[in-house]
Design a protein around this motif. Structure first.
Motif, mmCIF file in Angstrom:
data_model
loop_
_atom_site.group_PDB
_atom_site.id
_atom_site.type_symbol
_atom_site.label_atom_id
_atom_site.label_comp_id
_atom_site.label_asym_id
_atom_site.label_seq_id
_atom_site.Cartn_x
_atom_site.Cartn_y
_atom_site.Cartn_z
ATOM 1 N N ILE A 198 9.645 77.250 62.195
ATOM 2 C CA ILE A 198 9.802 76.351 61.055
ATOM 3 C C ILE A 198 11.268 76.027 60.779
ATOM 4 O O ILE A 198 11.622 74.880 60.521
ATOM 5 C CB ILE A 198 9.150 76.971 59.800
ATOM 6 N N PHE A 199 12.145 77.046 60.878
ATOM 7 C CA PHE A 199 13.526 76.835 60.441
ATOM 8 C C PHE A 199 14.424 76.185 61.495
ATOM 9 O O PHE A 199 15.570 75.866 61.218
ATOM 10 C CB PHE A 199 14.140 78.158 59.948
ATOM 11 N N LEU A 229 12.158 72.103 60.631
ATOM 12 C CA LEU A 229 13.186 71.647 59.681
ATOM 13 C C LEU A 229 14.091 70.587 60.317
ATOM 14 O O LEU A 229 14.304 69.504 59.747
ATOM 15 C CB LEU A 229 14.020 72.842 59.201
ATOM 16 N N GLY A 230 14.593 70.872 61.505
ATOM 17 C CA GLY A 230 15.478 69.930 62.188
ATOM 18 C C GLY A 230 14.759 68.635 62.535
ATOM 19 O O GLY A 230 15.312 67.547 62.359
ATOM 20 N N GLY A 231 13.527 68.768 63.011
ATOM 21 C CA GLY A 231 12.739 67.590 63.384
ATOM 22 C C GLY A 231 12.448 66.706 62.183
ATOM 23 O O GLY A 231 12.576 65.472 62.251
ATOM 24 N N ASN A 232 12.068 67.309 61.076
ATOM 25 C CA ASN A 232 11.782 66.520 59.865
ATOM 26 C C ASN A 232 13.034 65.815 59.365
ATOM 27 O O ASN A 232 12.991 64.657 58.968
ATOM 28 C CB ASN A 232 11.231 67.427 58.753
ATOM 29 N N SER A 271 8.952 70.193 51.541
ATOM 30 C CA SER A 271 8.420 69.128 52.397
ATOM 31 C C SER A 271 9.170 69.059 53.730
ATOM 32 O O SER A 271 8.605 68.701 54.750
ATOM 33 C CB SER A 271 8.489 67.782 51.685
ATOM 34 N N LYS A 272 10.454 69.416 53.715
ATOM 35 C CA LYS A 272 11.215 69.402 54.975
ATOM 36 C C LYS A 272 10.800 70.542 55.903
ATOM 37 O O LYS A 272 11.099 70.535 57.095
ATOM 38 C CB LYS A 272 12.720 69.508 54.684
ATOM 39 N N LEU A 273 10.137 71.537 55.343
ATOM 40 C CA LEU A 273 9.687 72.668 56.162
ATOM 41 C C LEU A 273 8.249 72.490 56.623
ATOM 42 O O LEU A 273 7.704 73.318 57.344
ATOM 43 C CB LEU A 273 9.804 73.972 55.356
ATOM 44 N N PRO A 282 18.650 73.863 63.920
ATOM 45 C CA PRO A 282 18.122 72.586 63.425
ATOM 46 C C PRO A 282 19.179 71.477 63.267
ATOM 47 O O PRO A 282 18.904 70.493 62.607
ATOM 48 C CB PRO A 282 17.593 72.978 62.035
ATOM 49 N N PHE A 283 20.353 71.605 63.865
ATOM 50 C CA PHE A 283 21.405 70.620 63.604
ATOM 51 C C PHE A 283 21.064 69.253 64.206
ATOM 52 O O PHE A 283 20.461 69.159 65.262
ATOM 53 C CB PHE A 283 22.754 71.131 64.105
#
Ligand SMILES: [Mg+2]
Length: 169
Positions: free
Chosen positions: A118-119, A123-126, A3-5, A92-93
């Motif tokens: 995505i990574f 990922l970082g945005g989510n 879901s985070k991706l 994504p930090f």
């Protein structure tokens, strides 16, 4: 983890995103990735249709900022060219997303991130609680590590589609 991706929205390109839709869901600020989202990788060329979309976003009252993992000098060049401020940090930090929110002056719920990876972008945005929008890369030319990650991205996108999680805009 899956879901985070998962992007909240998946479109072909930047200009397929309806600014009115973003307004409707309460978005006030937009964070843009640079390479393969706004420009071709490593190029300063921006298509007229993308430029117009960016101008429309500004004219519609959205706060905008750039967030890229590329070299600082490149980010500053694009920032000057577009007259859009840039945030600092490495996706994504979370520090990168905090920096972007500080530039925009918006909360995570009021903010969208638009990117092609995505990574990093998604990922970082989510994780930071932003509204995440995935676009197809503008070109196939990219950094070597990015190219390696594309295979993994394809697997994730297939999985997400199988689970009916992809919101194709
Ligand atoms: Mg990119």
């Amino acid at each position: 983890m899956l879901s985070k991706l998962c992007p909240k929205l998946y479109v072909d390109s930047l200009h397929d995103i309806q600014l009115s839709h973003l307004k409707d869901i309460g978005i006030k600020g937009i964070v843009f990735d640079i390479d393969n989202t706004v420009t071709m990788w490593g190029s300063n060329e921006i298509s007229p249709i993308t430029l117009k979309w960016l101008e429309d976003a500004k004219a519609s009252g959205f706060s905008v900022c750039l967030l890229s993992n590329n070299r600082r000098t490149r980010i500053e060049d694009i920032s000057r060219m577009l007259d859009i401020p840039s945030a600092k940090g490495f996706k994504p930090f979370s520090a990168a997303f905090r920096s972007a929110l500080a530039v925009l002056g918006t909360s995570p719920e009021e903010t969208a991130i638009i990117g092609d990876q995505i990574f990093t972008d998604i990922l970082g945005g989510n994780r930071a609680g932003l509204y995440t929008i995935l676009v197809q890369p503008v070109s196939t030319k990219e950094f070597v590590t990015t190219r390696l990650l594309r295979g993994l991205e394809r697997i994730v996108l297939k999985r997400l589609a199988c689970h009916g999680l992809l919101n194709r805009g």
